[in-house]
Write an enzyme that holds these catalytic residues in place. Structure first.
Site, mmCIF file in Angstrom:
data_model
loop_
_atom_site.group_PDB
_atom_site.id
_atom_site.type_symbol
_atom_site.label_atom_id
_atom_site.label_comp_id
_atom_site.label_asym_id
_atom_site.label_seq_id
_atom_site.Cartn_x
_atom_site.Cartn_y
_atom_site.Cartn_z
ATOM 1 N N TYR A 29 -10.460 14.290 -5.630
ATOM 2 C CA TYR A 29 -9.535 13.808 -6.657
ATOM 3 C C TYR A 29 -8.787 14.975 -7.285
ATOM 4 C CZ TYR A 29 -7.973 11.131 -10.768
ATOM 5 O OH TYR A 29 -7.232 10.522 -11.750
ATOM 6 N N ASN A 81 2.106 5.648 -10.125
ATOM 7 C CA ASN A 81 0.864 5.567 -10.888
ATOM 8 C C ASN A 81 -0.337 5.152 -10.043
ATOM 9 O OD1 ASN A 81 -0.712 5.101 -13.548
ATOM 10 N ND2 ASN A 81 -0.829 3.128 -12.510
ATOM 11 N N SER A 93 -3.058 13.991 -13.898
ATOM 12 C CA SER A 93 -4.310 13.912 -14.638
ATOM 13 C C SER A 93 -4.652 15.296 -15.153
ATOM 14 C CB SER A 93 -5.429 13.416 -13.711
ATOM 15 O OG SER A 93 -6.698 13.519 -14.317
ATOM 16 N N SER A 129 -7.291 16.302 -14.460
ATOM 17 C CA SER A 129 -7.987 16.722 -13.246
ATOM 18 C C SER A 129 -7.054 17.387 -12.250
ATOM 19 C CB SER A 129 -8.664 15.514 -12.584
ATOM 20 O OG SER A 129 -9.628 14.951 -13.442
ATOM 21 N N ASP A 145 0.863 -1.179 0.000
ATOM 22 C CA ASP A 145 0.000 0.000 0.000
ATOM 23 C C ASP A 145 0.901 1.231 0.000
ATOM 24 O OD1 ASP A 145 -1.725 2.097 0.496
ATOM 25 O OD2 ASP A 145 -2.526 1.281 2.368
ATOM 26 N N VAL A 146 0.930 1.969 -1.102
ATOM 27 C CA VAL A 146 1.851 3.105 -1.198
ATOM 28 C C VAL A 146 1.516 4.208 -0.204
ATOM 29 C CG1 VAL A 146 2.371 2.626 -3.611
ATOM 30 C CG2 VAL A 146 0.526 4.244 -3.048
ATOM 31 N N LYS A 188 -4.727 15.286 -7.306
ATOM 32 C CA LYS A 188 -3.970 15.361 -8.557
ATOM 33 C C LYS A 188 -3.371 16.752 -8.768
ATOM 34 C CE LYS A 188 -4.328 11.136 -9.959
ATOM 35 N NZ LYS A 188 -3.137 10.262 -10.013
#
Length: 252
Positions: A150, A86, A137, A139, A59-60, A154
């Site tokens: 999100y 990623n 992204s 986004s 789990d990063v 990002k």
């Protein structure tokens, strides 16, 4: 091509979508590929097509897991030359709808995870004069309806990429990012099944289609290669021309 022969590449979020396509692309170019995600079974399926691959379930968003990934990569292959951050999740909803758990989920994986992985890999990357490629992204460069968490994550990745490139100025480490638009993946499969929604997207994209994971993976490989040796601190739109528009509708 064998641009990455004898180099070790870590790809997070490698169990599907852009991550899986990226891991396979590096594998085709001769890299030792370390595939990371929380799903070991999915990672093993992707890794089965890569000649020199190592799977690490992690789990990063967890600092100790990030350190373990780097330790296992170095133990297996001796170096870390490229880090592809990623791994990502999406939390949808407005400020009225998203609770603290939803916020924490997306921030911990999409933003803090990039920090943990980059922090853990930094000494090895300095030693190899390697580089980082982040998956941000579109986004991360503008807002979306109902996706503020999100967008925040990002947006952080986008500007972290720029700042890390400055901080790395004397280390020889390059840091860049790709900023994809809508891309086919497990996260977006439901959107691709909605014809009306897809038409709204494709009407705005000059190339007339959404991206496939390989479209993004090819650009990540370019940024990580010596072909991009003087590219640093860039957030590269991989969006079919979406960002070329000022937002007005197509009246043709």
């Amino acid at each position: 091509m064998s641009r990455f022969e004898n180099k070790t590449v870590i790809v997070t979020g490698a169990s599907s979508g852009i991550g899986a396509a990226t891991a396979k692309r590096f594998g085709r170019e001769g890299a030792n590929v370390v595939l990371v995600s929380r799903s070991e079974d999915k990672l093993k399926r992707v890794a089965s097509n890569i000649p020199n691959a190592k799977v690490v379930a992690a789990d990063v968003g967890n600092k100790e897991d990030a350190k373990r990934v780097i330790d296992e990569a170095q133990s297996a292959f001796g170096s870390v030359d490229v880090l592809v951050n990623n791994a990502g999740v999406v939390t949808t909803g407005t400020i009225d709808e998203v609770d603290e758990d939803g916020w924490d989920t997306v921030i911990n994986t999409d933003l803090t995870g990039v920090f943990h992985m980059t922090k853990a890999a930094w000494p090895a990357l300095k030693a190899s004069k390697g580089n980082v490629v982040n998956t941000s992204s579109v986004s991360g460069t503008g807002g979306d309806w109902g996706m503020f968490a999100y967008n925040a994550a990002k947006g952080g990745v986008t500007n972290m990429t720029r700042a890390l490139a400055l901080d790395a100025a004397t280390s020889g480490v390059r840091v860049n990012a790709v900023n994809p638009s809508l891309t086919r993946s497990e996260l977006t499969d439901g959107m691709f099944d909605n014809d009306d929604l897809m038409k709204k997207f494709t009407d705005r994209i000059p190339l007339g289609r959404a991206a496939e994971p390989e479209d993004i993976a090819d650009v990540i490989a370019f940024l990580a290669s010596d072909d991009a040796r003087f590219v640093n601190g860039v957030n590269l739109p991989v969006d079919g021309g979406l960002s070329a528009s000022n937002g007005q509708p197509n009246q043709a």
